[in-house]
Design a protein around this motif. Structure first.
Motif, PDB file in Angstrom:
ATOM      1  N   GLY A 318       0.826  -1.244   0.263  1.00  0.00           N
ATOM      2  CA  GLY A 318       0.000   0.133  -0.179  1.00  0.00           C
ATOM      3  C   GLY A 318       0.686   1.272   0.084  1.00  0.00           C
ATOM      4  N   ASP A 319       2.147   1.090  -0.216  1.00  0.00           N
ATOM      5  CA  ASP A 319       3.356   2.343  -0.190  1.00  0.00           C
ATOM      6  C   ASP A 319       3.107   2.907  -1.470  1.00  0.00           C
ATOM      7  N   ALA A 320       2.660   4.315  -1.545  1.00  0.00           N
ATOM      8  CA  ALA A 320       2.421   5.228  -2.691  1.00  0.00           C
ATOM      9  C   ALA A 320       3.874   5.383  -3.451  1.00  0.00           C
ATOM     10  N   LYS A 321       4.714   5.241  -2.757  1.00  0.00           N
ATOM     11  CA  LYS A 321       6.234   5.530  -3.216  1.00  0.00           C
ATOM     12  C   LYS A 321       6.492   4.428  -4.334  1.00  0.00           C
ATOM     13  N   VAL A 322       5.955   3.170  -4.132  1.00  0.00           N
ATOM     14  CA  VAL A 322       6.003   2.119  -5.271  1.00  0.00           C
ATOM     15  C   VAL A 322       5.720   2.757  -6.530  1.00  0.00           C
ATOM     16  N   PHE A 323       4.672   3.237  -6.555  1.00  0.00           N
ATOM     17  CA  PHE A 323       4.050   3.837  -7.891  1.00  0.00           C
ATOM     18  C   PHE A 323       4.972   4.827  -8.347  1.00  0.00           C
ATOM     19  N   ASP A 324       5.601   5.516  -7.686  1.00  0.00           N
ATOM     20  CA  ASP A 324       6.753   6.672  -8.356  1.00  0.00           C
ATOM     21  C   ASP A 324       7.838   5.833  -9.081  1.00  0.00           C
ATOM     22  N   GLN A 325       8.065   4.786  -9.093  1.00  0.00           N
ATOM     23  CA  GLN A 325       8.726   3.952  -9.722  1.00  0.00           C
ATOM     24  C   GLN A 325       7.985   3.245 -11.020  1.00  0.00           C
ATOM     25  N   PHE A 449      -5.343  10.151  -3.277  1.00  0.00           N
ATOM     26  CA  PHE A 449      -4.455  10.636  -4.354  1.00  0.00           C
ATOM     27  C   PHE A 449      -3.025  10.508  -3.991  1.00  0.00           C
ATOM     28  N   ARG A 450      -2.269   9.913  -4.876  1.00  0.00           N
ATOM     29  CA  ARG A 450      -0.979   9.635  -4.719  1.00  0.00           C
ATOM     30  C   ARG A 450      -0.051  11.161  -4.555  1.00  0.00           C
ATOM     31  N   VAL A 451       0.694  11.287  -3.825  1.00  0.00           N
ATOM     32  CA  VAL A 451       1.358  12.405  -3.704  1.00  0.00           C
ATOM     33  C   VAL A 451       2.993  12.170  -3.831  1.00  0.00           C
ATOM     34  N   VAL A 463     -10.324  21.177  -3.031  1.00  0.00           N
ATOM     35  CA  VAL A 463     -11.803  20.900  -3.248  1.00  0.00           C
ATOM     36  C   VAL A 463     -12.607  22.307  -2.919  1.00  0.00           C
ATOM     37  N   GLY A 464     -12.846  22.905  -3.969  1.00  0.00           N
ATOM     38  CA  GLY A 464     -13.603  24.202  -3.995  1.00  0.00           C
ATOM     39  C   GLY A 464     -12.588  25.281  -3.452  1.00  0.00           C
ATOM     40  N   THR A 465     -12.999  25.760  -2.298  1.00  0.00           N
ATOM     41  CA  THR A 465     -12.046  26.722  -1.547  1.00  0.00           C
ATOM     42  C   THR A 465     -11.116  26.190  -0.607  1.00  0.00           C
ATOM     43  N   LYS A 466     -11.391  25.091  -0.293  1.00  0.00           N
ATOM     44  CA  LYS A 466     -10.614  24.111   1.006  1.00  0.00           C
ATOM     45  C   LYS A 466      -9.375  23.494   0.421  1.00  0.00           C
ATOM     46  N   ALA A 467      -8.219  23.858   0.871  1.00  0.00           N
ATOM     47  CA  ALA A 467      -6.927  23.233   0.513  1.00  0.00           C
ATOM     48  C   ALA A 467      -6.410  22.222   1.596  1.00  0.00           C
ATOM     49  N   TYR A 468      -5.765  21.256   0.844  1.00  0.00           N
ATOM     50  CA  TYR A 468      -5.459  19.955   1.685  1.00  0.00           C
ATOM     51  C   TYR A 468      -3.771  19.748   1.454  1.00  0.00           C
ATOM     52  N   ASP A 469      -3.240  19.842   2.483  1.00  0.00           N
ATOM     53  CA  ASP A 469      -1.691  19.378   2.381  1.00  0.00           C
ATOM     54  C   ASP A 469      -1.611  17.844   2.200  1.00  0.00           C
ATOM     55  N   GLY A 470      -0.596  17.418   1.376  1.00  0.00           N
ATOM     56  CA  GLY A 470      -0.284  16.238   1.149  1.00  0.00           C
ATOM     57  C   GLY A 470       1.359  15.905   1.646  1.00  0.00           C
ATOM     58  N   VAL A 471       1.324  14.641   2.283  1.00  0.00           N
ATOM     59  CA  VAL A 471       2.602  14.079   2.684  1.00  0.00           C
ATOM     60  C   VAL A 471       3.353  13.510   1.462  1.00  0.00           C
ATOM     61  N   PRO A 472       4.435  14.018   1.198  1.00  0.00           N
ATOM     62  CA  PRO A 472       5.107  13.270  -0.011  1.00  0.00           C
ATOM     63  C   PRO A 472       5.375  11.947   0.190  1.00  0.00           C
ATOM     64  N   GLY A 473       5.109  11.234  -0.657  1.00  0.00           N
ATOM     65  CA  GLY A 473       5.316   9.652  -0.783  1.00  0.00           C
ATOM     66  C   GLY A 473       4.100   8.818  -0.038  1.00  0.00           C
ATOM     67  N   THR A 474       3.061   9.607   0.260  1.00  0.00           N
ATOM     68  CA  THR A 474       1.803   8.708   0.729  1.00  0.00           C
ATOM     69  C   THR A 474       0.546   9.119   0.104  1.00  0.00           C
ATOM     70  N   TYR A 475      -0.525   8.698   0.404  1.00  0.00           N
ATOM     71  CA  TYR A 475      -1.614   8.988  -0.350  1.00  0.00           C
ATOM     72  C   TYR A 475      -2.639   9.912   0.581  1.00  0.00           C
ATOM     73  N   LEU A 476      -3.094  10.871  -0.188  1.00  0.00           N
ATOM     74  CA  LEU A 476      -3.928  12.096   0.445  1.00  0.00           C
ATOM     75  C   LEU A 476      -5.268  11.464   0.445  1.00  0.00           C
ATOM     76  N   GLU A 477      -5.872  11.536   1.623  1.00  0.00           N
ATOM     77  CA  GLU A 477      -7.077  10.949   1.768  1.00  0.00           C
ATOM     78  C   GLU A 477      -8.000  12.118   1.999  1.00  0.00           C
ATOM     79  N   ILE A 478      -9.015  11.968   1.412  1.00  0.00           N
ATOM     80  CA  ILE A 478     -10.115  13.043   1.354  1.00  0.00           C
ATOM     81  C   ILE A 478     -11.457  12.386   1.641  1.00  0.00           C
ATOM     82  N   GLU A 479     -12.066  12.420   2.798  1.00  0.00           N
ATOM     83  CA  GLU A 479     -13.203  11.903   2.968  1.00  0.00           C
ATOM     84  C   GLU A 479     -14.412  13.053   3.091  1.00  0.00           C
TER      85      GLU A 479
END
Length: 575
Positions: A318-325, A449-451, A463-479
């Motif tokens: 489940g490691d997003a960094k794998v898809f970087d490869q 979303f893969r970061v 999303v709209g006017t709301k900003a979300y920070d993502g952690v590099p090398g992870t998935y940003l989850e927006i519920e």
């Protein structure tokens, strides 16, 4: 405990790629998969005239790629072509259940089991992804039953069969796992476990070797493609059975070792011999100019096998960094390996950093000394479509029945009565991606979303006017409860950057997003000829382009090289 699968594939036809990978799949399907003389590839199985050739792999290799394309696109014409050639292949099966290019009195031949493996891969995948046809399932079972009469605890030792000290033969484990899943017959799982417990090589157990700290180049004879296929077999078995308690550690360490020691800046792998087929601490040698010290670099077969392995590592970690490869390989080495008309691929990718080179299409095996032509086929030409198709199924996956976005090129995705339209021209033509949702009724779910690890993560999504920070090398989850017309805007850093490489100290290649930059003689001869390139960037007195576009005429008079620098040293130039 068996391995956990974190992500699942979307149903067939859910994703329509419209960016550069999507265009590559379309042109390859039209000009290659639909025009190939499939019946000619079946002839060697009917006549059984092969003895030492690996060409028995070509039909299955080509077909498994075509099946994955058909699954992704739901192309009815391609599906018919596929089913017709499978039934043609089944017509060659003898009374003992064998499907082979080798005569019975010469079995098992040097590449015989390897070729049968690819027959199983193609027919098994068809039943898994397109249609579970009882006739095809029965044919697969008969193939494995016959294999078990020739190898096993009381039969011939698989380590004594075929080339590469057992690697090629034991790599059939993952294909046999398909038959186990289709049939449910435990004897096939038991046979897989038997193959894997041999350690897959007469030179030593490759799985134990990883735990002991051996590098990929030190395992067995270092043959990259066959060896990695054996690790794939372990992954498949460990996802179904808990008899391999150290499988997770073995698989993830092998992945990390390949990533850090073997994969080149363009996402490809393989070195040492004339065709670039071995693990050879390749990443550490990619800027050496003496070919005697490196061999050719970057076999397409190795690259596609690496992508397959990444698929499994992505699912079990489940490691997003794998898809970087995956991203690195898709948009550089793989896309750059295909001829513009989609009919061929390079066998060797040009040396990334060690001086200039040109792209050459894979040769017909007839030219390599065989006494019969093989319809322009080469192992890497047969493997290329499979690599392209992986982008169409791994680009967006599922977790908790909601999409996980790995890839961000233009596309349309449909799932759960929601349509997602992705635009922005990423990664070649834009730094912002917009994902628009269309649905009839609001729906609460978590989108992921893969970061990419290279990104800063601050303000990655809005999303709209709301900003979300993502952690590099992870998935940003927006519920949230999503509604019709909602949009997600993702922002990427497209500044040219230096990527530190594991070669000479302080060595970098130049990149823009996931794209490796190169210098091409055509571009720097004409300057204005930017229509040939996806990316053409002025850099002082020269222009840089994307690796995939570099050398895209596949002529031995058009040279290019990946741009690289050493700290406090001027960049190399082919001028």
């Amino acid at each position: 405990m068996s391995l956990i699968n974190h992500f699942q594939l979307l149903p067939g036809g859910s994703i329509t790629l419209q960016g550069e990978m999507g265009k590559a799949i379309a042109v390859c399907t039209k000009n290659f998969l639909k025009t190939l003389d499939w019946s000619a590839l079946v002839v060697p199985f009917r006549e059984r005239y092969e003895t030492t050739s690996w060409r028995s792999e070509f039909w299955g290799k080509m077909l498994r790629g075509a099946i994955l394309v058909a699954y992704a696109t739901q192309d009815a014409e391609l599906k018919k072509i596929i089913k017709d050639t499978i039934y043609d292949m089944i017509s060659t099966q003898d009374k003992n259940g064998c499907i082979s290019t080798v005569a019975a009195d010469k079995q098992p031949g040097t590449w015989d089991m390897w070729g049968r493996k690819y027959v199983l891969h193609a027919m098994g995948r068809y039943c898994q992804l397109i249609e579970k046809d009882p006739k095809i399932v029965k044919a697969c079972c008969k193939v494995v039953d016959h294999m078990m009469t020739q190898m096993g605890p009381t039969k011939r030792n698989p380590l004594d069969v075929g080339y590469h000290d057992g690697l090629a033969t034991c790599s059939a484990a993952d294909a046999i796992m398909r038959v186990y899943r289709l049939s449910g017959q435990k004897k096939y799982l038991d046979f897989v476990k038997y193959l894997l417990k041999t350690g897959c090589s007469k030179r030593g157990d490759i799985f134990q070797g990883v735990l002991e700290g051996k590098t990929p180049a030190e395992l067995a004879n270092g043959k990259a493609y066959e060896m990695t296929s054996c690790f794939q077999g372990l992954a498949e078995a460990a996802m179904e059975d808990d008899e391999f308690p150290k499988a997770y550690d073995v698989l993830t360490k092998y992945y990390a070792d390949l990533r850090d020691r073997e994969i080149l800046c363009t996402g490809v792998g393989g070195a040492k011999d004339t065709w670039g087929e071995y693990w050879f601490d390749t990443a550490l040698r990619q800027n050496i100019t003496d070919r005697k010290l490196t061999g050719a670099l970057g076999e397409t077969c190795v690259t596609v096998t690496w992508l397959h392995y990444l698929e499994r590592i992505l699912q079990i970690t489940g490691d997003a960094k794998v898809f970087d490869q995956c991203e690195l390989a898709f948009y550089n080495g793989l896309l750059g390996a295909m001829t513009p008309d989609g009919t061929n691929f390079t066998h060797r990718n040009p040396t990334p950093l060690a001086g200039h080179a040109c792209k050459i299409a894979a040769p017909d095996q007839m030219l390599l000394g065989f006494n019969r032509p093989f319809h322009g086929m080469d192992c890497c030409r047969a493997q290329g479509p499979e690599g392209l198709a992986l982008a169409a199924v791994l680009g967006v996956m599922l977790k908790d029945n909601a999409p996980v976005f790995n890839l961000y090129e233009d596309m349309e995705v449909s799932h759960g009565n929601v349509k997602y339209t992705v635009t922005g021209g990423w990664p070649f033509f834009g730094s912002k991606v917009t994902i628009r949702l269309a649905m009839k009724a609001p729906k609460k779910m978590t989108l992921r979303f893969r970061v990419p690890e290279r990104e800063k993560g601050k303000g990655f999504a809005k999303v709209g006017t709301k900003a979300y920070d993502g952690v590099p090398g992870t998935y940003l989850e927006i519920e949230r409860t999503w509604k019709n017309g909602d949009t997600i805007v993702l922002s990427f850093d497209h500044k040219i950057r230096k990527r530190l490489l594991p070669t000479t100290p302080n060595t970098f290649c130049l990149m823009q997003g996931p794209i490796v930059l190169a210098e091409d003689t055509r571009l720097n001869s004409y300057h204005a000829d930017t229509g040939t390139y996806r990316i053409a960037i002025p850099d002082g007195e020269r222009y840089l382009c994307d690796y995939a576009s570099a050398g895209s005429e596949f002529l031995d008079v058009h040279f290019f090289q990946v741009v690289w620098e050493q700290e406090n040293t001027a960049p190399l130039s082919i001028w």
